[in-house]
Motif scaffolding. Structure first.
Motif, PDB file in Angstrom:
ATOM      1  N   THR A  99       0.824  -1.210   0.000  1.00 21.20           N
ATOM      2  CA  THR A  99       0.000   0.000   0.000  1.00 21.20           C
ATOM      3  C   THR A  99       0.855   1.257   0.000  1.00 21.20           C
ATOM      4  O   THR A  99       0.634   2.187  -0.787  1.00 21.20           O
ATOM      5  CB  THR A  99      -0.938   0.004   1.223  1.00 21.20           C
ATOM      6  OG1 THR A  99      -1.774  -1.161   1.180  1.00 21.20           O
ATOM      7  CG2 THR A  99      -1.803   1.244   1.235  1.00 21.20           C
ATOM      8  N   THR A 100       1.860   1.276   0.880  1.00 25.01           N
ATOM      9  CA  THR A 100       2.717   2.453   0.987  1.00 25.01           C
ATOM     10  C   THR A 100       3.483   2.698  -0.310  1.00 25.01           C
ATOM     11  O   THR A 100       3.597   3.835  -0.785  1.00 25.01           O
ATOM     12  CB  THR A 100       3.694   2.287   2.158  1.00 25.01           C
ATOM     13  OG1 THR A 100       2.962   1.980   3.347  1.00 25.01           O
ATOM     14  CG2 THR A 100       4.501   3.552   2.376  1.00 25.01           C
ATOM     15  N   GLN A 101       4.008   1.635  -0.892  1.00 25.93           N
ATOM     16  CA  GLN A 101       4.781   1.786  -2.120  1.00 25.93           C
ATOM     17  C   GLN A 101       3.923   2.294  -3.269  1.00 25.93           C
ATOM     18  O   GLN A 101       4.370   3.149  -4.059  1.00 25.93           O
ATOM     19  CB  GLN A 101       5.435   0.446  -2.478  1.00 25.93           C
ATOM     20  CG  GLN A 101       6.574   0.083  -1.537  1.00 25.93           C
ATOM     21  CD  GLN A 101       7.079  -1.330  -1.735  1.00 25.93           C
ATOM     22  OE1 GLN A 101       6.413  -2.165  -2.354  1.00 25.93           O
ATOM     23  NE2 GLN A 101       8.244  -1.619  -1.199  1.00 25.93           N
ATOM     24  N   PHE A 117      12.848   1.155  -2.512  1.00 24.74           N
ATOM     25  CA  PHE A 117      11.842   0.253  -1.968  1.00 24.74           C
ATOM     26  C   PHE A 117      12.528  -0.909  -1.266  1.00 24.74           C
ATOM     27  O   PHE A 117      13.671  -1.267  -1.587  1.00 24.74           O
ATOM     28  CB  PHE A 117      10.925  -0.276  -3.070  1.00 24.74           C
ATOM     29  CG  PHE A 117       9.938   0.733  -3.581  1.00 24.74           C
ATOM     30  CD1 PHE A 117       9.522   1.792  -2.797  1.00 24.74           C
ATOM     31  CD2 PHE A 117       9.419   0.630  -4.870  1.00 24.74           C
ATOM     32  CE1 PHE A 117       8.608   2.724  -3.273  1.00 24.74           C
ATOM     33  CE2 PHE A 117       8.501   1.548  -5.356  1.00 24.74           C
ATOM     34  CZ  PHE A 117       8.102   2.599  -4.549  1.00 24.74           C
ATOM     35  N   SER A 118      11.826  -1.511  -0.326  1.00 26.16           N
ATOM     36  CA  SER A 118      12.370  -2.640   0.416  1.00 26.16           C
ATOM     37  C   SER A 118      11.338  -3.761   0.460  1.00 26.16           C
ATOM     38  O   SER A 118      10.206  -3.542   0.889  1.00 26.16           O
ATOM     39  CB  SER A 118      12.751  -2.212   1.839  1.00 26.16           C
ATOM     40  OG  SER A 118      13.366  -3.269   2.533  1.00 26.16           O
ATOM     41  N   GLU A 119      11.736  -4.936   0.007  1.00 26.05           N
ATOM     42  CA  GLU A 119      10.857  -6.106   0.016  1.00 26.05           C
ATOM     43  C   GLU A 119      11.000  -6.813   1.360  1.00 26.05           C
ATOM     44  O   GLU A 119      12.051  -7.372   1.668  1.00 26.05           O
ATOM     45  CB  GLU A 119      11.236  -7.054  -1.130  1.00 26.05           C
ATOM     46  CG  GLU A 119      10.425  -8.331  -1.188  1.00 26.05           C
ATOM     47  CD  GLU A 119       8.945  -8.070  -1.317  1.00 26.05           C
ATOM     48  OE1 GLU A 119       8.209  -8.437  -0.381  1.00 26.05           O
ATOM     49  OE2 GLU A 119       8.530  -7.487  -2.337  1.00 26.05           O
ATOM     50  N   ARG A 120       9.943  -6.770   2.179  1.00 28.58           N
ATOM     51  CA  ARG A 120      10.027  -7.255   3.547  1.00 28.58           C
ATOM     52  C   ARG A 120       9.356  -8.605   3.761  1.00 28.58           C
ATOM     53  O   ARG A 120       9.435  -9.162   4.862  1.00 28.58           O
ATOM     54  CB  ARG A 120       9.380  -6.237   4.513  1.00 28.58           C
ATOM     55  CG  ARG A 120       9.859  -4.820   4.369  1.00 28.58           C
ATOM     56  CD  ARG A 120      11.345  -4.674   4.461  1.00 28.58           C
ATOM     57  NE  ARG A 120      11.911  -5.257   5.675  1.00 28.58           N
ATOM     58  CZ  ARG A 120      13.219  -5.387   5.888  1.00 28.58           C
ATOM     59  NH1 ARG A 120      14.076  -5.020   4.957  1.00 28.58           N
ATOM     60  NH2 ARG A 120      13.644  -5.896   7.013  1.00 28.58           N
ATOM     61  N   ASN A 121       8.691  -9.145   2.756  1.00 33.20           N
ATOM     62  CA  ASN A 121       7.976 -10.403   2.950  1.00 33.20           C
ATOM     63  C   ASN A 121       8.358 -11.365   1.827  1.00 33.20           C
ATOM     64  O   ASN A 121       9.213 -11.062   0.997  1.00 33.20           O
ATOM     65  CB  ASN A 121       6.462 -10.158   2.998  1.00 33.20           C
ATOM     66  CG  ASN A 121       5.748 -11.091   3.947  1.00 33.20           C
ATOM     67  OD1 ASN A 121       6.074 -12.269   4.059  1.00 33.20           O
ATOM     68  ND2 ASN A 121       4.749 -10.570   4.649  1.00 33.20           N
ATOM     69  N   ASP A 122       7.736 -12.520   1.809  1.00 36.59           N
ATOM     70  CA  ASP A 122       7.971 -13.487   0.740  1.00 36.59           C
ATOM     71  C   ASP A 122       7.231 -13.015  -0.509  1.00 36.59           C
ATOM     72  O   ASP A 122       5.996 -13.000  -0.525  1.00 36.59           O
ATOM     73  CB  ASP A 122       7.468 -14.855   1.184  1.00 36.59           C
ATOM     74  CG  ASP A 122       7.580 -15.906   0.090  1.00 36.59           C
ATOM     75  OD1 ASP A 122       8.154 -15.603  -0.973  1.00 36.59           O
ATOM     76  OD2 ASP A 122       7.082 -17.026   0.300  1.00 36.59           O
ATOM     77  N   PRO A 123       7.935 -12.624  -1.566  1.00 36.25           N
ATOM     78  CA  PRO A 123       7.242 -12.071  -2.741  1.00 36.25           C
ATOM     79  C   PRO A 123       6.367 -13.083  -3.468  1.00 36.25           C
ATOM     80  O   PRO A 123       5.500 -12.693  -4.251  1.00 36.25           O
ATOM     81  CB  PRO A 123       8.397 -11.591  -3.636  1.00 36.25           C
ATOM     82  CG  PRO A 123       9.569 -12.405  -3.213  1.00 36.25           C
ATOM     83  CD  PRO A 123       9.401 -12.631  -1.740  1.00 36.25           C
ATOM     84  N   ARG A 142       9.808   2.052 -10.708  1.00 40.91           N
ATOM     85  CA  ARG A 142       9.960   3.468 -10.332  1.00 40.91           C
ATOM     86  C   ARG A 142      11.127   3.676  -9.384  1.00 40.91           C
ATOM     87  O   ARG A 142      11.656   4.778  -9.281  1.00 40.91           O
ATOM     88  CB  ARG A 142       8.649   3.956  -9.684  1.00 40.91           C
ATOM     89  CG  ARG A 142       8.706   5.366  -9.102  1.00 40.91           C
ATOM     90  CD  ARG A 142       8.830   6.426 -10.167  1.00 40.91           C
ATOM     91  NE  ARG A 142       8.866   7.763  -9.608  1.00 40.91           N
ATOM     92  CZ  ARG A 142       9.976   8.392  -9.202  1.00 40.91           C
ATOM     93  NH1 ARG A 142      11.159   7.777  -9.320  1.00 40.91           N
ATOM     94  NH2 ARG A 142       9.913   9.616  -8.709  1.00 40.91           N
ATOM     95  N   ALA A 143      11.557   2.606  -8.700  1.00 41.80           N
ATOM     96  CA  ALA A 143      12.606   2.737  -7.687  1.00 41.80           C
ATOM     97  C   ALA A 143      13.987   2.824  -8.317  1.00 41.80           C
ATOM     98  O   ALA A 143      14.267   2.202  -9.347  1.00 41.80           O
ATOM     99  CB  ALA A 143      12.549   1.554  -6.735  1.00 41.80           C
ATOM    100  N   ALA A 144      14.846   3.606  -7.669  1.00 38.04           N
ATOM    101  CA  ALA A 144      16.249   3.650  -8.087  1.00 38.04           C
ATOM    102  C   ALA A 144      16.979   2.392  -7.613  1.00 38.04           C
ATOM    103  O   ALA A 144      17.843   1.861  -8.314  1.00 38.04           O
ATOM    104  CB  ALA A 144      16.927   4.893  -7.530  1.00 38.04           C
ATOM    105  N   ARG A 145      16.629   1.937  -6.389  1.00 39.60           N
ATOM    106  CA  ARG A 145      17.220   0.725  -5.829  1.00 39.60           C
ATOM    107  C   ARG A 145      16.137  -0.026  -5.056  1.00 39.60           C
ATOM    108  O   ARG A 145      15.185   0.575  -4.569  1.00 39.60           O
ATOM    109  CB  ARG A 145      18.381   1.035  -4.886  1.00 39.60           C
ATOM    110  CG  ARG A 145      19.553   1.713  -5.531  1.00 39.60           C
ATOM    111  CD  ARG A 145      20.321   0.785  -6.459  1.00 39.60           C
ATOM    112  NE  ARG A 145      21.284  -0.046  -5.747  1.00 39.60           N
ATOM    113  CZ  ARG A 145      22.038  -0.977  -6.331  1.00 39.60           C
ATOM    114  NH1 ARG A 145      21.917  -1.208  -7.630  1.00 39.60           N
ATOM    115  NH2 ARG A 145      22.896  -1.684  -5.628  1.00 39.60           N
ATOM    116  N   ILE A 146      16.318  -1.349  -4.949  1.00 42.84           N
ATOM    117  CA  ILE A 146      15.385  -2.192  -4.202  1.00 42.84           C
ATOM    118  C   ILE A 146      16.199  -3.062  -3.255  1.00 42.84           C
ATOM    119  O   ILE A 146      17.156  -3.729  -3.684  1.00 42.84           O
ATOM    120  CB  ILE A 146      14.538  -3.067  -5.132  1.00 42.84           C
ATOM    121  CG1 ILE A 146      13.809  -2.201  -6.164  1.00 42.84           C
ATOM    122  CG2 ILE A 146      13.532  -3.895  -4.325  1.00 42.84           C
ATOM    123  CD1 ILE A 146      13.290  -2.969  -7.353  1.00 42.84           C
TER     124      ILE A 146
END
Length: 273
Positions: A99-101, A117-123, A142-146
């Motif tokens: 939601t935030t992203q 952006f940061s992936e915090r769960n199991d994608p 859209r992110a420069a880095r993940i």
């Protein structure tokens, strides 16, 4: 040249593992001399107390819960975030959770802020619907880095996203208590938001079997969430309600469980084990 402002955007700062990690990171960044602003949409949205931010961090709570229509409320969050980014074009935005992203992607359109952006769960499993996972993948462009927590999470995505990725595991709080030495108390403990992903019914059922041969051990479940009542009912059904304790949200969890005999995790999946 002064450090660029770090703008951490969260739906809330309470009762979730990802939120705890970003509070730890924000506190460390401010100690290292970076100006840090944390924006949360709703204070205590998940219940419980918020994790403690360093007092030097600027904390902004938007709190538009008075807007009854969810779509209109999220549109207001979007315009709030866009207004802040327009005033702070050099800020580096760090966001996590679907939601935030998605709100950050829309709010930052045609602006020059650097997005991380940061992936915090199991994608593979989160977000839950196939359409939401597709939107998440599109937002990552859209992110420069993940930031990924594991190589497996990074490898889930196509090459166009992987080439933006870096694997950084969770931080460790430097103030953790010393490892306990001595006779441990007969307690099995876990900490989780009380939600389906954590599969706490499995833990209660496993404990009920364990209890038959080891009745002197108790089970302590730390955390709050929507499954509290059903979990209490399950403990009563298994006739172990006097041995299963629901401890609520505890900021001092580390100190409370340091002398416990066993830590158990029953989650169906996690971002990192």
């Amino acid at each position: 040249m002064s450090p660029r402002e770090l703008l951490v955007i969260s739906f809330s700062l309470s009762n979730n593992g990802a939120e705890r990690v970003f509070v730890e990171l924000s506190n460390e960044w401010i100690r290292r001399g970076h100006p840090v602003t944390v924006i949360q949409f709703e204070k205590d949205a998940y219940g419980g107390e918020s994790f403690a931010l360093d007092p030097q961090i600027r904390e902004i709570t938007l709190n538009r819960k008075s807007i009854g229509n969810k779509l209109l409320r999220y549109l207001r969050y979007l315009t709030d975030i866009r207004g802040y980014l327009r005033k702070n074009p050099d800020a580096v935005v760090i966001a996590y959770s679907f939601t935030t992203q998605m709100i950050v992607v829309a709010a930052s359109a045609f602006l020059r802020n650097t997005i991380i952006f940061s992936e915090r769960n199991d994608p593979n499993n989160c977000p839950y619907s196939k359409a939401s996972r597709l939107l998440r993948n599109l937002s990552y462009h859209r992110a420069a880095r993940i930031v990924f927590q594991t190589g497996d999470a990074k490898d889930y995505f196509p090459e166009t996203i992987r080439k933006k990725g870096v694997v950084i595991t969770n931080p460790i709080n430097p103030s953790l208590p010393e490892r306990f030495a001595g006779e441990r108390r007969k307690a099995i403990v876990t900490a989780a938001r009380l939600r389906p992903q954590k599969n706490l019914p499995l833990l209660i059922e496993a404990y009920e079997r364990f209890h038959r041969n080891h009745p002197d051990y108790c089970l302590e479940i730390y955390g709050i969430g929507e499954e509290l009542d059903s979990l209490k009912s399950l403990a009563r059904e298994k006739r172990i309600e006097d041995k299963v304790f629901f401890m609520g949200f505890c900021p001092d969890f580390n100190e409370r469980v340091n002398d416990a005999a066993i830590y158990a995790c029953s989650s169906d999946y996690e971002g990192i084990s």
